[in-house]
Scaffold this motif. Sequence first.
Motif, mmCIF file in Angstrom:
data_model
loop_
_atom_site.group_PDB
_atom_site.id
_atom_site.type_symbol
_atom_site.label_atom_id
_atom_site.label_comp_id
_atom_site.label_asym_id
_atom_site.label_seq_id
_atom_site.Cartn_x
_atom_site.Cartn_y
_atom_site.Cartn_z
ATOM 1 N N CYS A 30 59.442 85.875 -45.354
ATOM 2 C CA CYS A 30 60.364 86.956 -44.999
ATOM 3 C C CYS A 30 61.701 86.801 -45.715
ATOM 4 C CB CYS A 30 60.582 86.990 -43.491
ATOM 5 S SG CYS A 30 59.119 87.444 -42.551
ATOM 6 N N PHE A 31 62.181 85.559 -45.810
ATOM 7 C CA PHE A 31 63.439 85.280 -46.503
ATOM 8 C C PHE A 31 63.343 85.682 -47.974
ATOM 9 C CE2 PHE A 31 65.997 82.283 -49.052
ATOM 10 C CZ PHE A 31 67.261 82.636 -48.603
ATOM 11 N N VAL A 32 62.257 85.280 -48.623
ATOM 12 C CA VAL A 32 62.071 85.604 -50.040
ATOM 13 C C VAL A 32 62.003 87.121 -50.230
ATOM 14 C CG1 VAL A 32 60.461 85.444 -51.987
ATOM 15 C CG2 VAL A 32 61.033 83.394 -50.661
ATOM 16 N N ASP A 33 61.232 87.808 -49.390
ATOM 17 C CA ASP A 33 61.144 89.268 -49.488
ATOM 18 C C ASP A 33 62.506 89.923 -49.305
ATOM 19 O OD1 ASP A 33 58.412 89.129 -49.897
ATOM 20 O OD2 ASP A 33 57.891 89.707 -47.836
ATOM 21 N N ASP A 57 68.070 84.352 -62.569
ATOM 22 C CA ASP A 57 68.475 83.137 -61.862
ATOM 23 C C ASP A 57 68.034 83.182 -60.401
ATOM 24 O OD1 ASP A 57 69.958 80.593 -61.783
ATOM 25 O OD2 ASP A 57 71.381 81.691 -60.529
ATOM 26 N N MET A 58 68.239 84.312 -59.757
ATOM 27 C CA MET A 58 67.848 84.440 -58.357
ATOM 28 C C MET A 58 66.337 84.340 -58.201
ATOM 29 S SD MET A 58 70.519 87.299 -56.936
ATOM 30 C CE MET A 58 70.064 87.120 -55.212
ATOM 31 N N LYS A 59 65.598 84.977 -59.095
ATOM 32 C CA LYS A 59 64.137 84.926 -59.019
ATOM 33 C C LYS A 59 63.622 83.505 -59.245
ATOM 34 C CE LYS A 59 62.945 89.679 -59.961
ATOM 35 N NZ LYS A 59 62.184 90.603 -60.786
ATOM 36 N N GLN A 60 64.228 82.776 -60.166
ATOM 37 C CA GLN A 60 63.817 81.384 -60.398
ATOM 38 C C GLN A 60 64.055 80.538 -59.153
ATOM 39 O OE1 GLN A 60 65.942 80.149 -63.889
ATOM 40 N NE2 GLN A 60 64.526 81.150 -65.290
ATOM 41 N N ASN A 61 65.164 80.757 -58.484
ATOM 42 C CA ASN A 61 65.443 80.005 -57.256
ATOM 43 C C ASN A 61 64.447 80.360 -56.156
ATOM 44 O OD1 ASN A 61 67.644 78.318 -57.991
ATOM 45 N ND2 ASN A 61 68.930 80.132 -58.072
ATOM 46 N N LEU A 62 64.080 81.614 -56.056
ATOM 47 C CA LEU A 62 63.066 82.009 -55.071
ATOM 48 C C LEU A 62 61.714 81.364 -55.380
ATOM 49 C CD1 LEU A 62 63.950 85.783 -54.615
ATOM 50 C CD2 LEU A 62 64.394 83.903 -53.023
ATOM 51 N N GLU A 63 61.386 81.264 -56.657
ATOM 52 C CA GLU A 63 60.131 80.611 -57.056
ATOM 53 C C GLU A 63 60.136 79.134 -56.679
ATOM 54 O OE1 GLU A 63 59.828 81.508 -61.228
ATOM 55 O OE2 GLU A 63 59.378 83.625 -60.825
ATOM 56 N N LYS A 64 61.275 78.471 -56.801
ATOM 57 C CA LYS A 64 61.388 77.064 -56.408
ATOM 58 C C LYS A 64 61.183 76.905 -54.904
ATOM 59 C CE LYS A 64 64.593 75.783 -60.103
ATOM 60 N NZ LYS A 64 65.961 75.337 -60.402
ATOM 61 N N THR A 94 64.518 70.854 -59.169
ATOM 62 C CA THR A 94 63.370 71.704 -58.863
ATOM 63 C C THR A 94 63.146 71.878 -57.367
ATOM 64 O OG1 THR A 94 61.878 69.805 -58.976
ATOM 65 C CG2 THR A 94 62.174 71.080 -61.001
ATOM 66 N N SER A 95 64.011 71.319 -56.536
ATOM 67 C CA SER A 95 63.798 71.368 -55.092
ATOM 68 C C SER A 95 64.153 72.737 -54.518
ATOM 69 C CB SER A 95 64.617 70.289 -54.386
ATOM 70 O OG SER A 95 65.979 70.655 -54.323
ATOM 71 N N THR A 97 65.544 73.044 -51.668
ATOM 72 C CA THR A 97 66.856 72.860 -51.043
ATOM 73 C C THR A 97 67.975 73.192 -52.019
ATOM 74 O OG1 THR A 97 65.943 71.147 -49.605
ATOM 75 C CG2 THR A 97 68.338 71.196 -49.840
ATOM 76 N N GLU A 98 67.872 72.676 -53.233
ATOM 77 C CA GLU A 98 68.898 72.994 -54.230
ATOM 78 C C GLU A 98 68.868 74.483 -54.579
ATOM 79 O OE1 GLU A 98 69.345 71.971 -58.740
ATOM 80 O OE2 GLU A 98 70.319 70.398 -57.557
ATOM 81 N N ALA A 99 67.683 75.049 -54.627
ATOM 82 C CA ALA A 99 67.560 76.488 -54.903
ATOM 83 C C ALA A 99 68.273 77.315 -53.832
ATOM 84 C CB ALA A 99 66.085 76.877 -54.996
ATOM 85 N N LEU A 100 68.171 76.875 -52.580
ATOM 86 C CA LEU A 100 68.892 77.567 -51.506
ATOM 87 C C LEU A 100 70.407 77.533 -51.738
ATOM 88 C CD1 LEU A 100 67.011 76.308 -48.328
ATOM 89 C CD2 LEU A 100 67.174 78.678 -49.107
ATOM 90 N N LEU A 101 70.887 76.379 -52.163
ATOM 91 C CA LEU A 101 72.323 76.257 -52.427
ATOM 92 C C LEU A 101 72.753 77.181 -53.565
ATOM 93 C CD1 LEU A 101 72.775 72.409 -52.059
ATOM 94 C CD2 LEU A 101 73.562 74.181 -50.490
ATOM 95 N N TRP A 102 71.940 77.297 -54.597
ATOM 96 C CA TRP A 102 72.275 78.177 -55.716
ATOM 97 C C TRP A 102 72.225 79.641 -55.289
ATOM 98 C CZ3 TRP A 102 74.970 77.034 -59.735
ATOM 99 C CH2 TRP A 102 74.949 75.725 -60.238
ATOM 100 N N LEU A 103 71.277 79.987 -54.421
ATOM 101 C CA LEU A 103 71.217 81.371 -53.936
ATOM 102 C C LEU A 103 72.465 81.708 -53.130
ATOM 103 C CD1 LEU A 103 67.543 81.945 -52.784
ATOM 104 C CD2 LEU A 103 68.760 83.110 -54.623
#
Length: 105
Positions: A30-33, A57-64, A94-95, A97-103
Motif C-alpha cells: 500500500c505504501f509503494v502504491d 530516484d523515487m522509483k529506484q528507492n521503491l524497488e529497494k 541497497t537497503s 531502510t536507507e531507501a525510506l530515508l531517501w524517499l
Amino acid sequence: MVMGSRTVFHEVAEKWSTVTMKDGSLRIPCFVDAVVDFLVVFKALGSAFFTDMVKSDMKQNLEKIQASARKYSVETVREMVEAEVRDQVYMNSTSGTEALLWLKR
C-alpha cells in the motif's frame, strides 16, 4: 489536474488513507502504491517541481523497499526495518531502510 469535480489531490489523499493498518503499521504494498500515485502530484505541479531524475530516484528507492520486503518475507515497513537492523544491513546503499530515508527527503 481535475478529474470530474475531484482533483488529483483528492485521489492521492484517498490512497494515503489506506496505507496505515489499525495497529499503526504501514503495509509495504500500500505504501509503494501510494508513493507511485504521489508522483502524479509532482507531474500536476509541472516540470519546475518534477524532473525525470526525481521520478527515477523515487522509483529506484521503491524497488529497494520491495526487494527488501521480498528478501525478508515481511509485509510492513517496521518489520522490514527491524529485519535489516537485526542483520546489520540497514545502512547499506541497497537497503530498504536507507531507501525510506531517501524517499523522506
